[in-house]
Design a protein around this motif. Structure first.
Motif, PDB file in Angstrom:
ATOM      1  N   ASP A 163     -26.514  -8.685 -48.107  1.00 14.85           N
ATOM      2  CA  ASP A 163     -26.211  -9.075 -46.730  1.00 14.85           C
ATOM      3  C   ASP A 163     -25.187 -10.199 -46.706  1.00 14.85           C
ATOM      4  O   ASP A 163     -24.235 -10.190 -45.922  1.00 14.85           O
ATOM      5  N   LEU A 164     -25.403 -11.179 -47.580  1.00 19.42           N
ATOM      6  CA  LEU A 164     -24.530 -12.337 -47.627  1.00 19.42           C
ATOM      7  C   LEU A 164     -23.116 -11.913 -48.008  1.00 19.42           C
ATOM      8  O   LEU A 164     -22.124 -12.436 -47.483  1.00 19.42           O
ATOM      9  N   GLU A 165     -23.039 -10.938 -48.898  1.00 16.08           N
ATOM     10  CA  GLU A 165     -21.738 -10.448 -49.325  1.00 16.08           C
ATOM     11  C   GLU A 165     -21.004  -9.810 -48.144  1.00 16.08           C
ATOM     12  O   GLU A 165     -19.787  -9.904 -48.028  1.00 16.08           O
ATOM     13  N   ALA A 166     -21.775  -9.173 -47.263  1.00 14.40           N
ATOM     14  CA  ALA A 166     -21.155  -8.516 -46.118  1.00 14.40           C
ATOM     15  C   ALA A 166     -20.659  -9.535 -45.093  1.00 14.40           C
ATOM     16  O   ALA A 166     -19.570  -9.384 -44.525  1.00 14.40           O
ATOM     17  N   THR A 167     -21.469 -10.577 -44.877  1.00 13.12           N
ATOM     18  CA  THR A 167     -21.098 -11.542 -43.831  1.00 13.12           C
ATOM     19  C   THR A 167     -20.246 -12.686 -44.362  1.00 13.12           C
ATOM     20  O   THR A 167     -19.517 -13.315 -43.594  1.00 13.12           O
TER      21      THR A 167
ATOM     22  N   GLU B 115     -25.030 -24.676 -44.126  1.00 13.75           N
ATOM     23  CA  GLU B 115     -24.227 -23.461 -44.076  1.00 13.75           C
ATOM     24  C   GLU B 115     -24.043 -23.011 -45.519  1.00 13.75           C
ATOM     25  O   GLU B 115     -23.643 -23.804 -46.385  1.00 13.75           O
ATOM     26  N   LEU B 116     -24.346 -21.749 -45.779  1.00 15.49           N
ATOM     27  CA  LEU B 116     -24.235 -21.222 -47.141  1.00 15.49           C
ATOM     28  C   LEU B 116     -23.061 -20.245 -47.160  1.00 15.49           C
ATOM     29  O   LEU B 116     -23.096 -19.228 -46.467  1.00 15.49           O
ATOM     30  N   ALA B 117     -22.032 -20.569 -47.922  1.00 18.85           N
ATOM     31  CA  ALA B 117     -20.848 -19.703 -47.949  1.00 18.85           C
ATOM     32  C   ALA B 117     -20.668 -19.117 -49.342  1.00 18.85           C
ATOM     33  O   ALA B 117     -20.757 -19.834 -50.347  1.00 18.85           O
ATOM     34  N   LEU B 118     -20.402 -17.851 -49.367  1.00 13.40           N
ATOM     35  CA  LEU B 118     -20.242 -17.154 -50.642  1.00 13.40           C
ATOM     36  C   LEU B 118     -18.753 -17.069 -50.951  1.00 13.40           C
ATOM     37  O   LEU B 118     -17.963 -16.644 -50.127  1.00 13.40           O
TER      38      LEU B 118
END
Lengths: 743, 380
Positions: free
Chosen positions: B160-164, B175-178
């Motif tokens: 999910d994180l990869e998508a957003t 805030e968590l940013a990949l």
């Protein structure tokens, strides 16, 4: 006992020397031969007549407790792929390897199927044999070791055929050499020479002599004590007495041998501690550390058992039957008495009897005779030969039916006594069948007895349902096909019964031999399979499903040939078609139920009903294919010939699901990998497809011709080859009128 | 009237057509065969994704075929339509009808399991207890307060994180940013290149080397480059799925921990491994049996349970199976339990039962009919 040590000392010293020679994998053979009086001795008149007493001695191999007889069979099969060696039964061969290792260097026991391996080892591949001796292989042993180490690095899936063959050969050579060394603990060896009368007296030995590892290891406590006392005395005085020197040397050699040879085989001495049973080899039993947890009387009993092993060695060399038998029996008896109450040892007699009788091989042989009879029937004079359609469908009224009708059977004719009744009940009534057909049917009936007995004996030995591994599926299907054939023969008087029973039985038993060739056919079960309930339901039902599909395939092929040969007589073959339909229905039902039960088992064992595991998929393929046939028939997409052709092709699907999957080598169910079978499977697939195509074409053209001729000669006559409008129902076991059925 | 009109409509005639059944069965046959062969080279997971759980597939990248899911759905609709419009409901067909009723149950069980069942596992050392099970394939980024007495974990699915790209975690106001995902990576201690800020990692990892992604997802160990920002600060992290410990950092006043871990599922009970035993056949390393004694703690319940091969433990729709075990370098025993949450697990059992009953009825009917027919013939 001691007398015989010195008596056989010279002979056995040489064997020990030879063994060291093998151990070093070097030494010139000529020198060894000169030194080897054993060879001439054992070749003389004094030989044991019988090794029956050796057979029931229990041993553990691959986790299973089995009689020595089975161990010998599995070992010989594993090394050479054969069930006997130059006329010797396996136990004779094993005894020879164990007790006269000097004689076996030239024995050609190593099966090397792949000539590339020979080339890679730098050995002479020109002879074209496929079994080789130890002496022959030893020439390339260094290269073999290197290649085996290399192949061992590769993961199992990635190994080539040559890699696998190299590893197999390396392991086999290792096992064989180890077995030849096993009894070396009883041979006098210079390492255990006691040249000092004083030292001998201290050890309680009869005098200065060369002793065996066994002799000295039994006194290891005294030796160790004396050696350590001598060492500490040495630190004080700076001087060894000759007796002390001997003790120190003995202690060192004891330790050396103990560490070097602890991996040698023949675990025949069980010990129990904390409820867990471990089987020790004689070498391990001579290591006091392995006996530390044992009660004093048990240690004494184990030492006595070691001495009986030596007794057996000596008796074998001297060819003294009575002494050998007494020693072997006393060993078995002592082990049983010692373990009473500590562990459940199996009774070896049943398995020995099974090995000796070999009921499956007997059934195969009888079926083979039956197959010859069937073939003879095919070439027999015409008056003794009736087409397979002997059983004609209901009306049988048209011209074709009348030709093949059997002479009716009058019931009163043979009503004298039980024998006649039995013969009639079994459908063996004389006169009604051609001679060769009767012989084939008798063969099927007689062969069925050892086949059933074999399966029952295996169940009794293993305490398991009839099918627990791939080998057993073939045996079980052979049994089911034979039973089906018998029932069919009882109901109908044509040759389909004997053909299905003998053909299916023979084929399956032959295949079982192929799949049983890699060793023990009664192996221990993986933990996940260890449930008799599911083994007896799921596995048995799915295997019966295989059997029904194979039968449908055989009947389907017969029906196809009949239609192609006599396309105008379709009505006469109606009964055969109904049998095909019934077999197919049974196949679908059993496969479907079996597959679903497999799902239930999978859900019980690892939490999912269905996981697209290859073996599950294989079963699903069978279900889908047979369901497809029924629905296609119902939708009128295929006719009766199409059903038959589909049933013939179904056998390909069954073969794929049954053992083709195992060749893919993935999945939870893959319990065996068999090289070479893949080629056979592919060839079979092509052959089957070719058969269906060719017969299909012939059928089509002949049918057209037959219809055309009918319309031209007798336009008013109704064509016989059209399909009846009514769908046949799924029937139990065959259909149609049965005039041979006794009331 | 209307019913007849519907029955005559082209779409219904198509859906009830027996030839549709035949085509679907044939397609399913082909797909099952291809999927089985596919497993040989690419593993079960890939075969499931490509053939068995897909709606469309390209065989060998060339030949387009419907996937098994689509075929099964069509077959199901075909069965429903046939049940309504085609089957003849006569006493003599009752066996066949029951058989197809069993198929209904099997279809329901299959679809329900497909869309709602959850498979995970639990690996426990002796003495260890857990109330979360872990996923076989999926990974998540988890953040929690390092100093809090009870750990409240905020976790985001990696996919999910990869998508957003980034996500806001309200609970910790961060805030968590990949920045980058390595789907299968090897980690190295090398320091960050010049000009780049040093990233935090508890194990001292500084660099990832991307590896080929294996078709068996259990062989893939991902790594991520991520940034946590909040309370006016930014902390760059490098997290590896095989990190020995979570990475802790200060963000403003608060000390937080983060880790890249297998996706975890909360269970309504705690399972503690008390004892694990493996028994072997004599003189061999073939296991004869293995079993775990576990303490099961749930609200209002507290008892010892034995889980062994072929004898699972069930609790409120959850089932625990003895799957495997290992002995680590220090000699401690680890037991792996498979955890399956499937509330429909009895449906296929029911289907099997109905189908068996249908077959029994059908065969009895056929036999009875034959006997009657033969009786009539004998009488005549």
């Amino acid at each position: 006992m001691r007398r015989s040590i010195s008596g056989a000392a010279a002979r056995r010293a040489v064997v020990a020397a030879l063994l060291v020679g093998i151990a070093a994998l070097g030494g010139t053979q000529d020198a060894q031969e000169q030194l080897d009086p054993l060879r001439t001795y054992a070749r003389g008149e004094l030989r044991l007549d019988s090794l029956v007493s050796l057979k029931p001695i229990l041993i553990v191999d691959n986790g299973r407790t089995m009689p020595m007889d089975s161990y010998a069979r599995n070992l010989l099969l594993r090394l050479s792929g054969r069930r006997s060696y130059q006329g010797m039964v396996p136990i004779e061969w094993l005894a020879r390897v164990l007790f006269t290792p000097g004689e076996v260097r030239e024995d050609t026991v190593f099966l090397i199927e792949n000539p590339e391996v020979l080339v890679a080892l730098g050995l002479d591949a020109s002879e074209g044999r496929d079994r080789y001796s130890l002496a022959f292989v030893l020439d390339g042993i260094e290269e073999l070791e290197r290649l085996a180490a290399q192949a061992g690095q590769i993961s199992e899936d990635a190994r080539t055929l040559v890699d696998r063959e190299v590893l197999r050969l390396w392991n086999n050579v290792g096992v064989f050499v180890n077995v030849t060394r096993t009894m070396a603990f009883t041979y006098p060896d210079p390492a255990f020479a006691v040249d000092q009368a004083g030292a001998a007296a201290r050890l309680g030995l009869p005098g200065a002599n060369t002793y065996s590892y066994l002799d000295i290891a039994l006194k290891q406590a005294v030796v160790r004590e004396a050696a350590s006392a001598a060492t500490s005395a040495h630190t004080g005085s700076g001087e060894f007495s000759p007796a002390d020197q001997t003790m120190v040397r003995l202690a060192q050699n004891l330790a050396l041998w103990r560490e070097t040879w602890s991996g040698l085989p023949l675990p025949v001495l069980p010990v129990a501690s904390f409820g867990e049973v471990t089987w020790l080899s004689p070498w391990q039993a001579l290591d006091a550390r392995n006996l530390s947890g044992q009660a004093g009387e048990h240690v004494a009993a184990i030492e006595a058992e070691l001495l009986t092993l030596r007794d057996m060695q000596i008796a074998y060399l001297e060819g003294r039957q009575l002494r050998f038998d007494l020693a072997a029996r006393s060993l078995a008896e002592s082990v049983r008495t010692r373990m009473a109450g500590q562990a459940d040892l199996p009774d070896p007699r049943l398995e020995v009897a099974y090995n000796t009788i070999d009921p499956l091989a007997r059934a195969e042989l009888i079926f083979l005779l039956g197959a010859f009879a069937l073939m003879a029937w095919l070439v027999a004079p015409a008056r003794d030969r009736r087409p397979l359609t002997a059983e004609s469908s209901g009306s049988g009224g048209n011209g074709g039916g009348a030709q093949v009708a059997l002479p009716p059977l009058t019931n009163g004719q043979h009503a004298n006594g039980w024998r006649s009744t039995l013969r009639r009940r079994l459908g063996l009534e004389g006169g009604a069948r051609p001679l060769f057909a009767r012989i084939a049917l008798w063969a099927l009936l007689i062969g069925f007895v050892p086949l059933t007995a074999g399966i029952l004996m295996r169940m009794a030995v293993s305490g398991r349902p009839p099918v627990t591994n791939l080998f057993e599926t073939f045996v079980f299907v052979a049994w089911a096909a034979a039973l089906g054939g018998l029932i069919y023969a009882r109901l109908y008087r044509n040759l389909i019964g004997p053909a299905v029973g003998i053909g299916g039985g023979l084929l399956m038993l032959a295949l079982s031999g192929k799949f049983g060739a890699d060793g023990d056919t009664l192996p221990v079960l993986q933990a996940v399979l260890d449930t008799n309930f599911w083994l007896s339901t799921h596995v048995t039902i799915i295997t019966l499903g295989y059997a029904a599909c194979v039968v449908a395939g055989i009947v389907g092929r017969i029906y196809m040939v009949q239609l192609a040969r006599w396309p105008e007589r379709e009505r006469d073959f109606e009964g055969v078609y109904r049998n095909l339909f019934a077999a197919l229905a049974f196949g679908l039902t059993l496969s479907f139920i079996g597959t679903l039960l497999g799902g239930v088992w999978a859900d019980q064992s690892w939490g999912r009903f269905w996981g697209w595991d290859p073996k599950e998929n294989g079963a699903l393929l069978i279900v889908l294919w047979s369901a497809l046939l029924f629905h296609a028939k119902l939708a009128k997409l295929i006719g009766k010939f199409g059903m038959a052709a589909g049933s013939a092709l179904l056998t390909i699907v069954v073969m794929f699901a049954w053992f083709g999957i195992n060749l893919l080598g993935v999945g939870l169910h893959s319990y065996g990998f068999i090289d070479g079978v893949l080629t056979g499977l592919v060839a079979y697939t092509f052959a089957e497809v070719a058969f269906v195509t060719v017969v299909g074409r012939i059928y089509r053209s002949r049918r057209r011709a037959s219809l055309a001729s009918r319309t031209s000669t007798a336009p008013s006559a109704p064509p016989t080859a059209v399909e009846p409008a009514a769908e046949p129902e799924v029937v139990g076991a065959g259909g149609g009128r049965d005039r041979g059925l006794p009331v | 009237m209307l019913a007849k009109a519907i029955k005559r409509s082209r779409i219904v005639r198509f859906l009830i057509d027996l030839r549709l059944t035949v085509v679907c069965l044939a397609l399913l046959f082909v797909l099952t065969f291809l999927g089985t062969v596919h497993q040989y080279s690419f593993g079960l997971y890939s075969a499931q994704k490509e053939y068995f759980e897909s709606f469309f597939t390209l065989v060998g990248g060339l030949l387009p075929l419907p996937g098994a899911q689509l075929v099964l759905w069509v077959l199901f609709v075909n069965l429903v339509a046939a049940t309504i419009y085609r089957f003849s409901y006569k006493a003599k067909r009752v066996g066949i009808l029951i058989i197809h009723g069993g198929l209904f149950a099997l279809f329901f069980g299959m679809f329900f399991t497909q869309y709602f069942a959850q498979e995970s596992f639990l690996e426990l050392a002796e003495g260890e207890g857990r109330n979360v099970s872990t996923d076989y394939f999926h990974w998540e980024l988890a953040v929690w307060d390092a100093d809090a007495a009870t750990r409240r974990v905020a976790a985001v699915d990696l996919a999910d994180l990869e998508a957003t790209g980034s996500v806001r975690i309200e609970e910790y106001e961060i805030e968590l940013a990949l920045e980058r995902v390595y789907h299968n990576a090897e980690a190295y201690m090398t320091q960050a290149e010049a000009g780049e800020r040093e990233r935090l990692n508890s194990s001292g990892i500084g660099l990832f080397q991307e590896l080929r992604v294996s078709s068996d997802p259990q062989e893939n160990f991902p790594g991520v480059l991520a940034t946590v920002s909040g309370a006016g600060a930014r902390v760059p992290l490098i997290l590896y799925s095989r990190d020995l410990a979570p990475t802790s950092f200060l963000l403003g006043e608060r000390r937080l921990s983060a880790s890249l871990r297998r996706k975890a599922y909360q269970m309504p009970l705690t399972v503690t491994l008390q004892d694990f035993r493996a028994e072997f056949y004599p003189n061999s390393d073939v296991p004869a049996s293995f079993e775990s004694d576990v303490l099961v703690t749930a609200p209002g319940s507290d008892r010892t349970v034995r889980i062994s091969m072929n004898s699972p433990f069930r609790f409120e729709g959850y089932t625990f199976y003895q799957a495997s075990y290992r002995i680590d370098a220090t000699g401690s025993e680890w037991s792996t339990l498979a955890v399956v949450e499937n509330r429909s697990r009895l449906v296929p059992y029911i289907g099997t039962g109905i189908l068996g009953l249908g077959l029994a009825v059908h065969f009895t009917q056929v036999l009875a009919k034959r006997t009657r027919r033969e009786g009539a013939r004998n009488a005549a």
